[in-house]
Design a protein around this motif. Sequence first.
Motif, short mmCIF file in Angstrom:
data_model
loop_
_atom_site.label_atom_id
_atom_site.label_comp_id
_atom_site.label_asym_id
_atom_site.label_seq_id
_atom_site.Cartn_x
_atom_site.Cartn_y
_atom_site.Cartn_z
N PRO A 171 63.94 21.05 70.68
CA PRO A 171 63.17 21.70 69.61
C PRO A 171 62.27 22.81 70.15
O PRO A 171 61.70 22.70 71.24
CB PRO A 171 62.35 20.54 69.04
N TYR A 172 62.13 23.85 69.36
CA TYR A 172 61.36 25.02 69.78
C TYR A 172 60.52 25.50 68.60
O TYR A 172 61.06 25.96 67.58
CB TYR A 172 62.31 26.12 70.26
N GLY A 173 59.22 25.42 68.75
CA GLY A 173 58.31 25.72 67.66
C GLY A 173 58.44 27.10 67.06
O GLY A 173 58.51 27.24 65.83
N GLN A 512 53.96 22.57 74.07
CA GLN A 512 53.56 23.48 73.00
C GLN A 512 54.77 24.19 72.39
O GLN A 512 54.89 24.28 71.17
CB GLN A 512 52.57 24.51 73.57
N VAL A 513 55.66 24.67 73.25
CA VAL A 513 56.81 25.39 72.70
C VAL A 513 57.83 24.44 72.09
O VAL A 513 58.64 24.84 71.25
CB VAL A 513 57.49 26.27 73.78
N ALA A 514 57.81 23.17 72.51
CA ALA A 514 58.79 22.21 71.99
C ALA A 514 58.31 21.54 70.71
O ALA A 514 59.06 20.79 70.08
CB ALA A 514 59.09 21.14 73.05
N THR A 515 57.08 21.80 70.33
CA THR A 515 56.51 21.16 69.14
C THR A 515 56.72 22.05 67.92
O THR A 515 56.41 23.24 67.97
CB THR A 515 55.01 20.90 69.37
N VAL A 516 57.23 21.46 66.87
CA VAL A 516 57.49 22.24 65.66
C VAL A 516 56.27 22.29 64.75
O VAL A 516 56.01 23.29 64.09
CB VAL A 516 58.70 21.63 64.91
#
Length: 576
Positions: A171-173, A512-516
């Motif tokens: 996942p990538y926010g 941070q970047v993996a959190t949607v």
Amino acid sequence: MSTARSLPRALLVAGALLLLSIGLAVWLLRGAGRVDPPPARPGGGTLTATVRSEPRSFNRLVAIDRTSALVAQLTHARLVRVNLATHEVEPYLAERWTRDDDGLTWVLELAREARFSDGTPCTADDVVFSARAALDPRVKSPLAPALTIGGEPLVVESRDAHTVVVRFPSPYGPGLRLLDALPILPRHRLAAALEAGTLREAWSVTTPPAELAGLGPFVLEEYRAGEHLVFARNPHYFRKDEQGRALPYLDRLVLMVVPSQDAEILRLETGETDLVTDMVRAEDLARVRRLAAAGQLALDDLGVALDSDFLVFNLGPGAPRSGPRAWLTRRELRHAVSMAVDRQRFVDTVFLGAAVPVGGPVTPANRRWFDPSVPVPAYDPERAAALLSGVGLRDRDGDGWLEQPDGRPARFTLVTQKGNTVRERGAVVVQEALAAVGLGVDVVTLEQPAVIDRLMKGQYDAIHFGSLASDTDPASHLDYWLSRGAFHPWHPGQASPATEWEARIDALMARQVATVDPVARREIFFEVQRIFAEELPAIYFAAPRVHVATSARVAGARPAVLNPMVLWNAERLSVR
């Protein structure tokens, strides 16, 4: 998030003289976020702008300097782009897209009429090639970290000639935002170099322009080092305006290389050029305002900048971690320097008041990601002196200057950019502030390429320089935040985090970047900023207010606080 304000655009009308006579010159100071429409029948003409440095390469995969990035923006397209006025993702080469139920797979449909400037149709294979080239370890592209998630690269495949499938490894926010970084390159021109392992050397500044090809609105027609770059309209550019008219409107765009800011603003004032590619300096603002009032220039106040200059001490492999100069790598030194500088004086002296004090790389203008709980360091020379004493720097002979433990003078060299008056003044303010606490500083000014070389090679004590935000989302700046990043200025390109706190930031940015969830992303990034403030690997003093000026004949401008402030939308510019 947009930093643009919704001030009304002022109008130039026949009653200008009357307004001026009663002192209402501000009507020509156009508000941020203006949308300056083109003439009813835009077309043709040449617009001239200035840049302060030569491009380092025409190969965007290897060059990170501002002029090279601008050349790429003019000559190449991306799948999507971040609109610098709205900060939203919008179609570019990809006209539309869908996301599969897994949340990781995106299907993008390309513009079927897209052709490179040499007339060759663009297909999904070119997109696949571009991603492969950027991620090839032999290319060592500074863009590569932006195309990886959690250390794993994107998977880019073609479904058919006009459909691309992009699979995120996790996942990538920010979603498709990361594709704004990838220029789509012509496979038919560069595949051989990639296969041979020589792509990094391809398309240098000595490459004849005829050998270059791109999907952008312009093609490079001529480059004369030290003089100019001339761009012509790309006859095969695929985008049209809302009325179905071909873009770009301009026939030609000329970038004159003018290293001196004084000469640059003089050329704008005398009408020799139409715009500068940077903000108006504080010392030029009064004159520019007068010219705006006279109708010769248009001036926009865009608010506080999203980026600001910084001071870094060398923490890389060449830094003195032991011996009498080991104090140069101590955290206490960095905090002492931060406390010794009166930021309000920095604002008043360097920016003539047109700035705000800041304490970190995220300025208050970035309202979504700025952590207001991180305080701006207070001016405290007594505390600064105590910190310097704590790392062994004391006035051992009573002459008012500090000495190292071995008795030699405590001094360091501060490198900054020659001809950039803001940075030159900033270095002097730092020099004077540290002299007041007994620490000697030798300021050395170098041309911008030499400063970048020193920074990248770790050949310096300290550097006063700047970074260039390209987006408001921190996930777009992993090359700065991650220890392995190419523009992690105090110690770039680490194989593994050199310090415990950099490892923590690496881990947090990965989360941070993996959190949607946008709220969770914000909280994580706030923690990153708090760690940054504790360790202070880069010292920030002030963020300027951004004023952008163009000649009155420029039409279609939509100035943005991010660079390139006017030319980001060059395809819509025209001349009256």
